[in-house]
Design an enzyme around this catalytic site. Structure first.
Site, PDB file in Angstrom:
ATOM      1  N   GLY A 169       0.662  -1.214   0.141  1.00 28.59           N
ATOM      2  CA  GLY A 169      -0.030   0.076  -0.112  1.00 28.59           C
ATOM      3  C   GLY A 169       0.709   1.164  -0.053  1.00 28.59           C
ATOM      4  O   GLY A 169       0.195   2.313   0.147  1.00 28.59           O
TER       5      GLY A 169
ATOM      6  N   ALA B 270     -12.372   2.716  -3.675  1.00 28.68           N
ATOM      7  CA  ALA B 270     -13.753   2.914  -4.155  1.00 28.68           C
ATOM      8  C   ALA B 270     -13.703   3.958  -5.231  1.00 28.68           C
ATOM      9  O   ALA B 270     -12.878   4.848  -5.220  1.00 28.68           O
ATOM     10  CB  ALA B 270     -14.491   3.479  -2.830  1.00 28.68           C
TER      11      ALA B 270
ATOM     12  N   ASP C  16      -1.574  -6.214  -7.743  1.00 32.95           N
ATOM     13  CA  ASP C  16      -2.718  -5.599  -7.905  1.00 32.95           C
ATOM     14  C   ASP C  16      -3.682  -6.794  -6.906  1.00 32.95           C
ATOM     15  O   ASP C  16      -3.854  -7.782  -7.539  1.00 32.95           O
ATOM     16  CB  ASP C  16      -3.342  -5.340  -9.122  1.00 32.95           C
ATOM     17  CG  ASP C  16      -4.604  -4.827  -9.251  1.00 32.95           C
ATOM     18  OD1 ASP C  16      -5.459  -5.268  -8.323  1.00 32.95           O
ATOM     19  OD2 ASP C  16      -5.135  -4.423 -10.503  1.00 32.95           O
ATOM     20  N   VAL C  17      -4.109  -6.383  -5.772  1.00 31.00           N
ATOM     21  CA  VAL C  17      -4.907  -7.378  -4.741  1.00 31.00           C
ATOM     22  C   VAL C  17      -6.312  -7.777  -5.505  1.00 31.00           C
ATOM     23  O   VAL C  17      -7.051  -8.600  -4.908  1.00 31.00           O
ATOM     24  CB  VAL C  17      -4.922  -6.822  -3.473  1.00 31.00           C
ATOM     25  CG1 VAL C  17      -3.636  -6.547  -2.821  1.00 31.00           C
ATOM     26  CG2 VAL C  17      -5.928  -5.515  -3.309  1.00 31.00           C
TER      27      VAL C  17
ATOM     28  N   TYR D 175     -18.197   8.873   3.606  1.00 28.55           N
ATOM     29  CA  TYR D 175     -17.421   7.810   3.432  1.00 28.55           C
ATOM     30  C   TYR D 175     -18.100   6.743   2.810  1.00 28.55           C
ATOM     31  O   TYR D 175     -17.581   5.695   2.307  1.00 28.55           O
ATOM     32  CB  TYR D 175     -16.880   7.822   5.076  1.00 28.55           C
ATOM     33  CG  TYR D 175     -15.637   6.944   5.079  1.00 28.55           C
ATOM     34  CD1 TYR D 175     -14.662   7.311   4.505  1.00 28.55           C
ATOM     35  CD2 TYR D 175     -15.828   5.650   5.682  1.00 28.55           C
ATOM     36  CE1 TYR D 175     -13.451   6.464   4.619  1.00 28.55           C
ATOM     37  CE2 TYR D 175     -14.693   4.970   5.972  1.00 28.55           C
ATOM     38  CZ  TYR D 175     -13.463   5.262   5.306  1.00 28.55           C
ATOM     39  OH  TYR D 175     -12.191   4.727   5.427  1.00 28.55           O
TER      40      TYR D 175
ATOM     41  N   THR E 223      -3.758  12.010   2.658  1.00 35.08           N
ATOM     42  CA  THR E 223      -3.063  11.114   1.597  1.00 35.08           C
ATOM     43  C   THR E 223      -3.906  11.235   0.530  1.00 35.08           C
ATOM     44  O   THR E 223      -5.068  11.708   0.299  1.00 35.08           O
ATOM     45  CB  THR E 223      -3.053   9.697   2.101  1.00 35.08           C
ATOM     46  OG1 THR E 223      -4.384   9.480   2.349  1.00 35.08           O
ATOM     47  CG2 THR E 223      -2.272   9.678   3.533  1.00 35.08           C
ATOM     48  N   LEU E 224      -3.347  10.538  -0.428  1.00 37.02           N
ATOM     49  CA  LEU E 224      -4.107  10.517  -1.961  1.00 37.02           C
ATOM     50  C   LEU E 224      -5.499   9.680  -1.737  1.00 37.02           C
ATOM     51  O   LEU E 224      -6.308  10.275  -2.231  1.00 37.02           O
ATOM     52  CB  LEU E 224      -3.143   9.431  -2.668  1.00 37.02           C
ATOM     53  CG  LEU E 224      -3.223   9.360  -4.198  1.00 37.02           C
ATOM     54  CD1 LEU E 224      -3.053  10.747  -4.641  1.00 37.02           C
ATOM     55  CD2 LEU E 224      -2.184   8.366  -4.977  1.00 37.02           C
TER      56      LEU E 224
ATOM     57  N   SER F 275       1.891   8.233   2.255  1.00 41.58           N
ATOM     58  CA  SER F 275       1.181   6.994   2.470  1.00 41.58           C
ATOM     59  C   SER F 275       1.391   6.420   4.147  1.00 41.58           C
ATOM     60  O   SER F 275       2.408   6.457   4.493  1.00 41.58           O
ATOM     61  CB  SER F 275       1.822   5.800   1.585  1.00 41.58           C
ATOM     62  OG  SER F 275       1.362   6.100   0.157  1.00 41.58           O
ATOM     63  N   ILE F 276       0.411   6.020   4.503  1.00 40.50           N
ATOM     64  CA  ILE F 276       0.643   5.391   5.683  1.00 40.50           C
ATOM     65  C   ILE F 276       1.305   4.360   5.883  1.00 40.50           C
ATOM     66  O   ILE F 276       2.175   3.913   6.825  1.00 40.50           O
ATOM     67  CB  ILE F 276      -0.999   5.018   6.379  1.00 40.50           C
ATOM     68  CG1 ILE F 276      -2.086   6.218   6.498  1.00 40.50           C
ATOM     69  CG2 ILE F 276      -0.786   3.944   7.587  1.00 40.50           C
ATOM     70  CD1 ILE F 276      -3.292   5.752   6.945  1.00 40.50           C
TER      71      ILE F 276
ATOM     72  N   LYS G  22     -15.033  -0.947   5.196  1.00 39.19           N
ATOM     73  CA  LYS G  22     -14.272  -0.855   6.607  1.00 39.19           C
ATOM     74  C   LYS G  22     -14.759  -1.750   7.370  1.00 39.19           C
ATOM     75  O   LYS G  22     -14.247  -2.555   8.285  1.00 39.19           O
ATOM     76  CB  LYS G  22     -14.147   0.347   7.073  1.00 39.19           C
ATOM     77  CG  LYS G  22     -12.981   1.233   6.174  1.00 39.19           C
ATOM     78  CD  LYS G  22     -11.599   0.780   5.778  1.00 39.19           C
ATOM     79  CE  LYS G  22     -10.643   1.637   5.028  1.00 39.19           C
ATOM     80  NZ  LYS G  22      -9.275   0.858   4.782  1.00 39.19           N
TER      81      LYS G  22
END
Ligand SMILES: NC(=O)c1ccc[n+]([C@@H]2O[C@H](COP(=O)([O-])OP(=O)(O)OC[C@H]3O[C@@H](n4cnc5c(N)ncnc54)[C@H](O)[C@@H]3O)[C@@H](O)[C@H]2O)c1
Length: 263
Positions: free
Chosen positions: A15, A98, A67-68, A158, A196-197, A21-22, A165
């Protein structure tokens, strides 16, 4: 903090898109503590960005495409990992997707296809990744995924990501139950909003940030290094008795029943 919490340990980081990114903050914290890291990337133009970041900060790290949403890429990613090591100690799953429209339009309008896509990439992928990773965790291990308060409570806009989530958090608990006897722990970090992005797709983030700055117990927003440090704890032996949990790294915002109201 003592250095070397992850000396001799190898982990997979899924990720990283860029330095904000986190997952990157997690990687930096793990690198400081002696871990060997293997990253994924998505096809160009994202691959180039990840490779550039690694070349400048972690030249020894390996990276492979994954790519998951594609089973064959998950399989080939772990085949590549096994070319370098038989054993991994931890996985950071820090990814979600999403369609942008679904984070702006009313939730009720989410098309079936987009709903399935968001849940597939953002939640099912944890299950698929855990299935590949667990056999390599011969000495036990730790899997950490990233979630948000919108899983449990309504955060306007969201939308389908909140539903994804919720599925992710529940999946983490079922995985914790099944993998626990093998010494593999599975936990979620519920992070406060970060610029973040991924977050840029969600409207209204600016007002949420202000609300947190003024009303969270710590009276500030978090930064990605706050998450990186909690991830470090969770993948290290310090968290040896912790599994199936969602840990909030949100300056305490989730503890509040109502926001702080202006005087
Ligand atoms: N930024 C926030 O405010 C915030 C808060 C709580 C939780 N999170 C979660 O943290 C995680 C990391 O997001 P971030 O904020 O660091 O943003 P980011 O954009 O830096 O990271 C998201 C990552 O998901 C990856 N991704 C998307 N589709 C993918 C696919 N099909 N296969 C593989 N990778 C894919 C992207 O390449 C990117 O690296 C996400 O799960 C996000 O929902 C973010």
């Amino acid at each position: 903090m003592p250095k070397g919490l992850l000396e001799g340990k190898t982990g997979v980081i899924l990720g990283v898109a860029n330095a904000r990114s986190i997952a990157w903050a997690c990687a930096k914290a793990f690198q400081e503590h002696g871990a060997t890291l293997i990253f994924n990337y998505l096809p160009e133009p994202l691959e180039k960005r990840v490779r550039k970041l690694l070349a400048s900060d972690m030249p020894d790290a390996l990276a492979y495409q994954c790519d998951v949403s594609k089973d064959e890429e998950i399989t080939s990613f772990f085949e590549n990992v096994r070319k370098h090591t038989d054993k991994i100690d931890f996985v950071i799953h820090s990814l979600a997707y999403a369609e942008r429209d679904d984070l702006n339009n009313p939730f009720i309008q989410t098309p079936r296809k987009n709903f399935a896509l968001a849940l597939d990439i953002s939640a099912y992928s944890l299950v698929a990744i855990a299935r590949e990773a667990e056999p390599m965790m011969s000495e036990g291990g730790s899997i950490v995924t990233m979630t948000y308060l919108g899983a449990e409570r309504v955060v306007p806009n969201y939308n389908v990501m909140g539903v994804a989530k919720a599925a992710l958090e529940s999946s983490a608990r079922y995985l914790a139950h099944e993998l626990g006897p093998k010494g593999v722990r599975v936990n979620c970090i519920s992070a406060g909003p970060l610029k973040t992005l991924a977050a840029s797709a969600i409207s209204g983030m600016r007002s949420i940030n202000k609300l947190i700055e003024e009303g969270a117990p710590l009276r500030r927003n978090i930064d990605t290094s706050d998450v990186g440090k909690t991830a470090l704890y969770l993948v290290s032996d310090l968290a040896s008795g912790v599994t199936g949990q969602t840990i909030y790294v949100d300056a305490g915002y989730s503890a509040m029943g109502v926001p702080v109201l202006p005087e």
